[in-house]
Design a protein around this motif. Structure first.
Motif, PDB file in Angstrom:
ATOM      1  N   SER A 347      38.889 -84.889 -17.148  1.00 58.98           N
ATOM      2  CA  SER A 347      38.043 -84.147 -16.227  1.00 58.98           C
ATOM      3  C   SER A 347      37.773 -82.755 -16.785  1.00 58.98           C
ATOM      4  O   SER A 347      38.280 -82.380 -17.849  1.00 58.98           O
ATOM      5  N   GLN A 355      39.180 -79.828  -6.214  1.00 55.81           N
ATOM      6  CA  GLN A 355      39.467 -81.048  -5.465  1.00 55.81           C
ATOM      7  C   GLN A 355      39.849 -82.135  -6.470  1.00 55.81           C
ATOM      8  O   GLN A 355      39.027 -82.580  -7.269  1.00 55.81           O
ATOM      9  N   GLU A 358      37.872 -85.438  -6.801  1.00 59.83           N
ATOM     10  CA  GLU A 358      36.614 -85.330  -7.545  1.00 59.83           C
ATOM     11  C   GLU A 358      36.893 -85.295  -9.049  1.00 59.83           C
ATOM     12  O   GLU A 358      36.187 -85.931  -9.844  1.00 59.83           O
ATOM     13  N   ARG A 361      37.478 -88.726 -10.345  1.00 61.47           N
ATOM     14  CA  ARG A 361      36.234 -89.479 -10.564  1.00 61.47           C
ATOM     15  C   ARG A 361      35.602 -89.086 -11.891  1.00 61.47           C
ATOM     16  O   ARG A 361      35.058 -89.923 -12.604  1.00 61.47           O
ATOM     17  N   GLN A 362      35.663 -87.809 -12.211  1.00 60.06           N
ATOM     18  CA  GLN A 362      35.153 -87.362 -13.505  1.00 60.06           C
ATOM     19  C   GLN A 362      35.915 -88.044 -14.652  1.00 60.06           C
ATOM     20  O   GLN A 362      35.308 -88.520 -15.619  1.00 60.06           O
ATOM     21  N   GLU A 395      27.916 -86.468 -10.046  1.00 63.28           N
ATOM     22  CA  GLU A 395      26.802 -86.159  -9.140  1.00 63.28           C
ATOM     23  C   GLU A 395      25.575 -86.985  -9.503  1.00 63.28           C
ATOM     24  O   GLU A 395      24.847 -87.464  -8.626  1.00 63.28           O
ATOM     25  N   ARG A 398      26.153 -90.308  -8.044  1.00 58.58           N
ATOM     26  CA  ARG A 398      25.911 -90.307  -6.587  1.00 58.58           C
ATOM     27  C   ARG A 398      24.410 -90.421  -6.281  1.00 58.58           C
ATOM     28  O   ARG A 398      23.999 -91.188  -5.408  1.00 58.58           O
TER      29      ARG A 398
END
Length: 490
Positions: A347, A355, A358, A361-362, A395, A398
């Motif tokens: 990340s 966070q 998040e 997820r990276q 992002e 998303r």
């Protein structure tokens, strides 16, 4: 402990070398007289064998075999004081002994073997007394070093100064050094080609395939029992250290799971990270093998590369997540140990306000891009990420998912439908109608109706090249970044 050379140097014993003088540095642990034809059956390593020749075979060829078996039993030496009528010691016996640097000594038959034995026994008793005193001193030195809260290397250095050997603690499975004293480090740096030539290893009980390795320093390494005592002393600390690391692995997993579930704030955990040796440059890392193969993660926290770190680790769905310093060499070496085709994704650097869910997820998106590109390590949002078909960032993923799959998720939510599940199954079966309908447990015509509805809502036809590619890409982006469709689409 007295050596063969030491016995020869005692004038009252009257011993002289017949052969094997190059082996005169061998320590003598005990002494026995034996005139049996098979003395190798009755002696232990380091014993001195005394004979009047009663069991010595007469022929040179038999004497050659006889001395070879005696040497193989790892006794220290042979003292011959031939009685009248005993076979003469043949040149063949002496030649064999000399070839193997095995001392054969001559003594007068008038020498009472009890005198020679007493000399050896007194030396052994004195050696044991000195060994006990040395062990006590080593325990005191080690305890003082522990009490001073120095490093593991510092404690090994303290032992070096007390015992006169250069010391290393080595993991034999990976061939790496866990700790090294100053003297060992100095000698390895100054004379690397000679270092280790006369080293002695002592396995350490209860700590895996780990050994204490001693190299000659101020004195030669001849006292293996003392080395074993020393290894047992260090093993106690390693056992304690291993238990501590198991505890830190368990508590670290609880912390990481709380961070991933957003029930714990990273700011509250930040002081704990410093306590675990992670003060700065910390990232979330995801290790994952190709084709979702399992990872050999159970003991990864005991790896020698982590001996000064206690990362937060949690194993989820065939991947290992961790909060750990950003060190490419460390992370790649751990990946190689976890699995043969294991990649690692990183990340962006963490801050106290980050966070962690998040950041995870990276890392998951980065490791997917690493596998896609066929490389070991990818950092999130670096130039390496541009090589693949997956979205560049979480992002971006998303936005892609909302744009393509949003209408399907909304429809399923309001109509209690199964459009997303049906689409995923159909694409996963490479467009096979019958297999997909069987997997879903519906009639083929029902599946046809659902995919037509998908085309109406998205404008993408699942059976076309463009439509299947775009829909599959959106589903892959959600899976690789571990994004929940229900949470993304409102």
């Amino acid at each position: 402990m007295i050596t063969v050379d030491g016995l020869v140097a005692v004038p009252s014993l009257g011993l002289t070398y017949l052969s094997g003088s190059r082996g005169g540095s061998r320590p003598v642990t005990w002494a026995h007289a034996c005139d049996l034809p098979d003395p190798w059956r009755w002696f232990k390593t380091g014993d001195l064998v005394m004979t009047t020749g009663g069991g010595l075979p007469p022929s040179p060829d038999e004497q050659r075999k006889w001395i070879a078996k005696l040497i193989d039993s790892r006794v220290s030496s042979l003292v011959v004081a031939l009685k009248p009528g005993a076979p003469a010691v043949s040149p063949a016996l002496l030649e064999t002994a000399d070839e193997r640097d095995f001392p054969v000594l001559s003594a007068s038959f008038d020498l009472q073997f009890v005198t020679l034995a007493r000399t050896v026994i007194e030396s052994a008793v004195e050696t044991e007394r000195e060994r006990l005193a040395t062990i006590k001193r080593l325990y005191d030195v080690y305890w003082q070093s522990l009490h001073a809260r120095g490093t593991f290397d510092a404690r090994i250095s303290a032992l070096e100064g007390s015992i006169g050997w250069a010391l290393e603690v080595r993991d034999l499975d990976v061939g790496e050094t866990l700790a090294r004293g100053r003297e060992a480090a100095r000698r390895r740096a100054s004379r690397p080609e000679e270092f280790g030539e006369e080293s002695v290893e002592a396995p350490m009980p209860g700590v895996g395939n780990v050994a204490l390795v001693a190299h000659p320093g101020r004195r030669p390494v001849q006292d293996r029992p003392l080395l074993q005592h020393l290894g047992g002393l260090i093993a106690l600390e390693l056992e304690h250290h291993a238990a501590q690391r198991d505890h830190l692995r368990a508590s670290g997993q609880d912390l990481l799971l709380g961070l991933l579930d957003d029930t714990v704030d990273l700011s509250a955990v930040w002081p704990e990270l410093r306590h675990r040796g992670m003060a700065a440059g910390v990232v979330v890392v995801c290790w994952k093998a190709a084709d979702h193969a399992p990872l050999n993660h159970e003991n990864i926290h005991h790896d020698v590369r982590l001996q000064h770190l206690a990362p937060l680790l949690a194993y989820r769905s065939s991947m290992l997540l961790g909060v750990i310093p950003d060190d490419s060499e460390l992370l790649s070496s751990l990946a190689a140990k976890l699995a043969g085709q294991c990649a690692v994704g990183l990340s962006t650097p963490l801050a106290a306000s980050t966070q962690v869910s998040e950041a995870a997820r990276q890392a998951q998106l980065a490791v997917a891009q690493a596998h896609e590109a066929g490389i070991r390590l990818v950092r999130y949002c670096t130039d390496q990420c541009d090589a693949g078909f997956l979205p560049r960032s979480v992002e971006d993923a998303r936005q892609l998912i909302r744009r393509i799959l949003g209408p399907l998720v909304e429809y399923d939510r309001s109509h209690d439908g199964n459009l997303v599940a049906s689409l995923r199954t159909f694409l996963g079966n490479d467009g096979g109608w019958q297999r997909s309908s069987d997997d879903l447990g519906v009639h083929r015509q029902t599946l046809v109706y659902r995919l037509r509805k998908v085309e109406q809502l998205t404008g993408l036809k699942p059976t076309s090249t463009r439509g299947s590619a775009m829909l599959w890409l959106a589903l892959q982006a959600a899976d690789r970044a571990q994004l929940s469709l229900d949470d993304l689409v409102t």
